[in-house]
Write a protein that holds these residues in place. Structure first.
Motif, PDB file in Angstrom:
ATOM      1  N   ILE A 208      43.702  46.671  51.563  1.00 59.75           N
ATOM      2  CA  ILE A 208      43.153  45.150  51.489  1.00 59.75           C
ATOM      3  C   ILE A 208      43.894  44.227  50.812  1.00 59.75           C
ATOM      4  CG2 ILE A 208      41.224  43.697  50.864  1.00 59.75           C
ATOM      5  CD1 ILE A 208      39.192  45.928  51.581  1.00 59.75           C
TER       6      ILE A 208
ATOM      7  N   ARG B  30      45.761  40.980  52.117  1.00 58.07           N
ATOM      8  CA  ARG B  30      44.565  40.156  51.681  1.00 58.07           C
ATOM      9  C   ARG B  30      44.501  39.099  52.504  1.00 58.07           C
ATOM     10  NH1 ARG B  30      40.490  39.801  47.535  1.00 58.07           N
ATOM     11  NH2 ARG B  30      41.857  40.828  46.180  1.00 58.07           N
TER      12      ARG B  30
ATOM     13  N   THR C 138      36.993  40.808  47.917  1.00 59.11           N
ATOM     14  CA  THR C 138      37.823  40.180  48.838  1.00 59.11           C
ATOM     15  C   THR C 138      37.686  38.893  49.022  1.00 59.11           C
ATOM     16  OG1 THR C 138      37.808  42.184  50.284  1.00 59.11           O
ATOM     17  CG2 THR C 138      38.752  40.188  50.886  1.00 59.11           C
TER      18      THR C 138
END
Length: 190
Positions: free
Chosen positions: A92, A96, A161
């Protein structure tokens, strides 16, 4: 043996969906746009995938599998589930912008669902192995426990996130506190 044309088409679709999904949600990417970017036609696209969301989930799943293989086996002081979550979080971080867009997308939801399924599979395998070791897993339905743990982990990753500035260490510290104590009993050190 796989036909070279199929391999090339899959690679083109993989690269194209990742490039496009870095700038907009997969639910807003049309098959025509993706096919044009991959330099194939729509009919060829549909021979491989039903939707751009499916193409994205497949591409990201392949990348995650490759990252896990590169990282090898987990060290003894980290359980297999946490090791997988580390690989996922690193992936991730590497993409991103794409994941932030995918997690903000309210309609499609393909990426979080794919990741939750992967987390569920890893959690179920981990818990099944833990049943054979001391201290044992409580008398819970493995499928229910794995689904609960995977969904909770995915939700935490989702928040992490979207917050964008929280360090990985903080995410793992939080996960350690919210996952059941018996889940981490295999760990030798914390």
């Amino acid at each position: 043996m796989t036909d070279a044309r199929i391999v090339r088409t899959r690679a083109a679709l993989h690269d194209s969906i990742l490039a496009l999904a870095t700038h907009k949600p997969s639910g807003e990417i049309s098959v025509s746009e993706l096919a044009a970017h991959a330099q194939i036609n729509r009919v060829t696209f549909y021979k491989h995938f039903a939707s751009p969301g499916e193409a994205l989930a497949t591409a990201l799943s392949i990348e995650l599998d490759e990252a896990r293989k590169r990282d090898g086996h987990h060290p003894p002081h980290i359980d297999a589930y946490t090791w997988y979550v580390h690989a996922l979080v690193n992936q991730i971080e590497a993409r991103r912008q794409l994941y932030t867009i995918a997690f903000r997308e309210r309609v499609e939801g393909t990426v979080p669902l794919m990741l939750t399924r992967n987390l569920n599979d890893v959690a179920a395998a981990y818990l099944t192995k833990r049943r054979k070791k001391k201290p044992t897993v409580p008398d819970v339905d493995i499928d229910v426990a794995a689904a609960f743990i995977a969904a909770g982990t995915m939700s935490a990753i989702w928040v992490w996130t979207l917050e964008g500035d929280v360090h990985q260490e903080r995410l793992f510290e939080n996960l350690h506190h919210v996952l059941p104590e018996w889940f981490h009993a295999e760990r030798k050190t914390d």
